[in-house]
Design an enzyme around this catalytic site. Sequence first.
Site, PDB file in Angstrom:
ATOM      1  N   SER A 225       0.842  -1.199   0.000  1.00 38.63           N
ATOM      2  CA  SER A 225       0.000   0.000   0.000  1.00 38.63           C
ATOM      3  C   SER A 225       0.869   1.238   0.000  1.00 38.63           C
ATOM      4  O   SER A 225       2.011   1.202   0.480  1.00 38.63           O
ATOM      5  CB  SER A 225      -0.866   0.020   1.253  1.00 38.63           C
ATOM      6  OG  SER A 225      -0.069   0.271   2.392  1.00 38.63           O
ATOM      7  N   ASP A 226       0.346   2.340  -0.527  1.00 34.47           N
ATOM      8  CA  ASP A 226       1.001   3.596  -0.225  1.00 34.47           C
ATOM      9  C   ASP A 226       0.842   3.806   1.278  1.00 34.47           C
ATOM     10  O   ASP A 226      -0.026   3.208   1.920  1.00 34.47           O
ATOM     11  CB  ASP A 226       0.410   4.761  -1.037  1.00 34.47           C
ATOM     12  CG  ASP A 226       1.397   5.929  -1.111  1.00 34.47           C
ATOM     13  OD1 ASP A 226       2.350   5.955  -0.294  1.00 34.47           O
ATOM     14  OD2 ASP A 226       1.233   6.818  -1.969  1.00 34.47           O
ATOM     15  N   TRP A 227       1.695   4.669   1.819  1.00 37.91           N
ATOM     16  CA  TRP A 227       1.788   4.755   3.280  1.00 37.91           C
ATOM     17  C   TRP A 227       0.475   5.229   3.913  1.00 37.91           C
ATOM     18  O   TRP A 227       0.038   6.346   3.691  1.00 37.91           O
ATOM     19  CB  TRP A 227       2.970   5.644   3.665  1.00 37.91           C
ATOM     20  CG  TRP A 227       4.235   4.861   3.917  1.00 37.91           C
ATOM     21  CD1 TRP A 227       5.076   5.006   4.991  1.00 37.91           C
ATOM     22  CD2 TRP A 227       4.811   3.806   3.141  1.00 37.91           C
ATOM     23  NE1 TRP A 227       6.114   4.100   4.922  1.00 37.91           N
ATOM     24  CE2 TRP A 227       5.971   3.351   3.800  1.00 37.91           C
ATOM     25  CE3 TRP A 227       4.448   3.152   1.966  1.00 37.91           C
ATOM     26  CZ2 TRP A 227       6.781   2.322   3.321  1.00 37.91           C
ATOM     27  CZ3 TRP A 227       5.266   2.112   1.472  1.00 37.91           C
ATOM     28  CH2 TRP A 227       6.401   1.726   2.147  1.00 37.91           C
ATOM     29  N   ALA A 229      -2.458   3.945   3.168  1.00 35.23           N
ATOM     30  CA  ALA A 229      -3.541   3.932   2.177  1.00 35.23           C
ATOM     31  C   ALA A 229      -4.585   2.850   2.464  1.00 35.23           C
ATOM     32  O   ALA A 229      -5.675   2.905   1.917  1.00 35.23           O
ATOM     33  CB  ALA A 229      -2.981   3.734   0.776  1.00 35.23           C
TER      34      ALA A 229
END
Length: 850
Positions: A225-227, A229
């Site tokens: 995941s993006d941080w 997300a």
Amino acid sequence: MLDTVDEALRALVGALTLEQKVRLLTGADLWSTVAEPAIGLRSMVLSDGPSGVRGPVWDERDPSLNLPSATALAATWDLDLARRYGAVSASEAKRKGVDVVLGPTINLQRSPLGGRHFEAYSEDPLLTGELAAAYVRAVQEHRVAATPKHYVANDFETERYTADVELDDRALHELYLAPFEAAVRAGAWLVMSAYNSVRGITMSENPLLTTPLRTSWDFDGVTVSDWMAVRSTEAAAKADQDLVMPGPVGPWGERLVAAVRSGAVPEAAIDVKVLRLLRLAQRVGALDLSDSALRDNGFDTAAVASHGGVAVRNVPAREPVPIPDGSQDADVSDYEGRELAREVAAAGTVLLRNSGELPWPSSGPGSIAVIGEAAIRPRTQGGGSATVVPAEVVSLVDGLRAALPDATVTVHPGVPVQTGIHALPRGSMTDPQTGEPGLRARFLDADGGELLSEQRYAAQLVYLGTVPAGAATLELSTVYRPGPDAPATVRLGVAGVGRIHMEIEGDTVIDTVLGGGGEMLGAALFAPDVAAVSVAVDRERPVSVVVRLRLENDAAAAGLVAITLGTEAAHTDPAGAVAEAAALAGTADTAVVVVGTGSQTESEGYDRTTLALPGAQDELVRAVARANPRTVVVVNSGGPVLLPWRDEVSAVLLTWFGGQESGHALADVLLGRTEPGGRLPTTWPATEADVPVLSTTPEDGVLRYREGIHIGYRAWLRAGVTPAYPFGHGLGYSTWELADLAVSAPEQDGTVEVTLTARNTGARAGKQVVQVYLSRPDSAIERPVRWLAGFAAVSASAGESVPVRIDLPPRVFAHWDGGWRTEPGAFAVHAGTSVVDLPLRGSAVVGAGG
Ligand code: BGC
């Protein structure tokens, strides 16, 4: 007996308890994954990326190579340079103990207002995809993983955590997914899911994680995941979202264990995620599958053996998955890394205009007036998570003085480019505790007890996950003594988020609460507020400065603290500064003005509100050009800016964010020691009103990509509007002629071969980027006016002719219509040196299969 690595990995998954498996699926901290010693799995370290590798700490005591940013690399149009750039990145990763590089960023430059364009490659999906593939292959050849990001349609920053992108199927497949497909087919071991939603579903839960990523492209790696997300337990876990970052706190953990136990999430969904994670670990060398390694780690090999009645003995650790050994190489010396940074910076520099001023004679043009904040303090990279901390940065002033030690180089800072503060330079600070250069940083607990005390050399400090537990205050103290050129009164201040207290010589001068941004993790980093006061100070009268930042906001609780101690720009009177700079230019043989964007203009976290250069830089350029007819303007920005004076100056060079060696590279280019090898990877507009696709602001939370497949040059061509400089444009120092275009019939696999001759007709060696576009005027379906289908960077000495061959794969003829289809018949083939400079024309006749 297990005969494949995958079977061994499956056996390991089967031997773990549900709790053990779920634990692996959320990060251990900000930058690493959880280890499972029972199966010989160590923690893996992830790090940004993509223009250098920062490593798990953001610290000037552990510097990184600051490579030119992505737009500069893209402007080279050179896949071999992209490969070498990837190899150097892998070497940096190894040096810093990093297993996974969080890059490349391969979202598209849909609107020039995009604040994070410096980090992405281009407005064109083919150019983006080919560069990404070359970079990914090179990084992973050294057993370091690459992470194409942000999947998908994260082509803007406004409301990026929540915005929903609405777009049609053709745009999705032909434009935004295409670079990801190229990177995955090049073998990427991870893909990062984006913050935004597409068609109403946040990307960490989106079915696009399954189709096309898994089903059509056969991606067998990890979706990270993006941080922050991932926002749900069940929906994200049921989707093809594998790894939640950062950790250890997150929406999965015990909640996910409970969801599996209750039957809401099938255990098989967990198993497949863990399998992919172990596959990644095995690829980067974080999992030892040998029997003895398992036993050494206290693992009950019988338990593995009993799973499915197999034994893990004799499992070939690296077969049949084709994983390069990687241990032998990627050992690039510091010198080679810096040389590559210099080479890429020059190869990506675009000569937009030249009325004959450039190149200067190699001995220099006599006296040179160098003007502009960015000539002294260049922006070598964009802001946000992509930032690395270089050991040193070479400015144009440094570069010219090194190249021409005897020349007269006079310098003026021009006009302020940005509000906000510049960190105090290392040489101006003394640590009061040791008397050595630098400052003292102390973390204190709620009672003022010292938890950590360290001497630092930089006045911009970022702690990402390295704040000691129990810290309530960060205190910086230093004795500040400005350089000889500082004015008698400086504006001394702090940028940060939270309650700030500043004392000068023991007197409280600031006591306030600073905000900024306010959105999730990045606020303190991307958009901190500033407080500053005027202080009388000079070399003879140093002052002691103490700053205390209370660590009581959410970001601090998540382990993120950022603070900058510095000065505001010296010139408060732009008109006076412009007059001074022009007067200086009038006394020199030639003038160079460096203009650009500031850190509040181009950064992760927000888009731009205007394409105009900040401050009074346009006035500065015009005044200098009036004072000195031999004025070269250098543009130091990551994405397009308006250049309203472009026809009033002798030459315009575009350096992008050129990395730490940018000053040397620019001196090389000005003096003709290197060719300015860049060609525009994105269209540069003349005015904002002309830009066909501009807005990056969602309406009621939805950003509609209404233009469909027409972005970038496709949109400009369709609108029939002429930009300042078209896609693919760039002059170099030589002249070229293209001839002998031949287009083959499709080969068996559908590839069409384009050949031509490129002749360097100039008096010096040079580089050209040959570009091939397709068009289909009589098409039965809607199409771009023309689209890039292939390219090649070629070099030739004066008078030399070189054969050029560009293969067009079947995909460039195809369009999306529920699947990839090809309209049979004749496509026009155009070859030339920009999207509008296409002297050669041929035809490719393809069948329905491509
Ligand atoms: C950025 C990512 C980055 C991550 C970790 C996010 O805010 O969007 O590109 O890799 O942070 O720093």
